[in-house]
Design a protein around this motif. Structure first.
Motif: not given
Length: 266
Positions: A134-135, A223-228
């Motif tokens: 997520t980050r 940061e990934f609002p939609d988890p990678r």
């Protein structure tokens, strides 16, 4: 006293210049992921430790206090923070239920740090295997004191120093400046200022010392609002790009006289 003419957020990043008398106080990379509660169990993380133990043979744990809100109100829960260190105490890996971190006060260059980041994230993927990330962020904290502090107005870009110039420095007890900016690698938040003796803004990366100092703290992150999907190879790529852009900002702040004062051959 040549300063970089490049844009600090989009311009070309100059080649790295080794600084034998480095001003770095600490460097930290952190990879956050959705919570994996099993990490709290000793037997669950034993395989991860085994994969990194040759480089980080020492271990201990402390506890993180987490406040959770539920139908019955707030509830406090503690989870372990696993620590794995090298024999010299210059490097530390931290693993909790929702992040992996690598930090050092013995930084030996960008590529070495990236290689170490890749190794611990691969070990985590091979064992715990978090589903997502997520980050991803990297943080550099520099500290100037002693003769470098006395010579600060000659070494650091004047628009960054602000009031910390010339005789005014003798009257100032503390300053704080901050900028957040977008870059092609990811957002950067940089903080800098003058700190009196025995104080710090960041105890882990810049422990207080019994002398005044000027610090530069650069935090570059994604940061990934939609988890990678958790991918150690992509993590290494992200950290490379973020670290490179952080260095570009650092080189914009300081000049050639600063590099020479830190032992560089310019």
């Amino acid at each position: 006293m040549t300063f970089s003419k490049e844009d600090p957020f989009e311009g070309k990043v100059p080649p790295s210049v080794p600084l034998p008398a480095t001003p770095l106080s600490g460097v930290l990379v952190q990879i956050r992921f959705p919570e994996v509660l099993s990490i709290a169990k000793v037997d669950y993380i034993a395989e991860f430790q085994e994969l990194i133990r040759s480089r980080y043979p020492l271990s201990n744990q402390d506890r993180n206090l987490v406040l959770q809100m539920g139908p019955d109100g707030a509830k406090q829960t503690t989870y372990p923070n696993w620590r794995f260190m090298d024999a010299d105490g210059g490097w530390r890996v931290s693993l909790t239920t929702n992040f992996l971190a690598l930090e050092t006060r013995a930084y030996a260059g960008r590529q070495d740090f990236i290689d170490r980041t890749a190794a611990v994230s691969k070990a985590l993927q091979a064992t715990v295997d978090p589903s997502f990330m997520t980050r991803v962020g990297i943080r550099y904290v520099d500290r100037l004191q002693g003769e470098l502090l006395d010579d600060l107005p000659r070494l650091v870009r004047p628009e960054v120093l602000g009031l910390c110039t010339g005789m005014r420095l003798k009257n100032i007890s503390r300053t704080w400046s901050e900028v957040s900016a977008a870059t092609e690698a990811g957002p950067i938040t940089a903080r800098w200022g003058f700190m009196p003796p025995n104080q710090t803004h960041e105890p882990e990366l810049m422990p207080p010392v019994a002398a005044p100092c000027w610090f530069l703290d650069t935090d570059a992150y994604l940061e990934f609002p939609d988890p990678r999907k958790f991918d150690s190879d992509k993590i290494a790529t992200h950290v490379t790009e973020l670290a490179t852009r952080s260095y570009g900002f650092f080189r914009w702040v300081v000049n050639d006289a600063f590099l020479k004062a830190c032992g560089a051959q310019v």
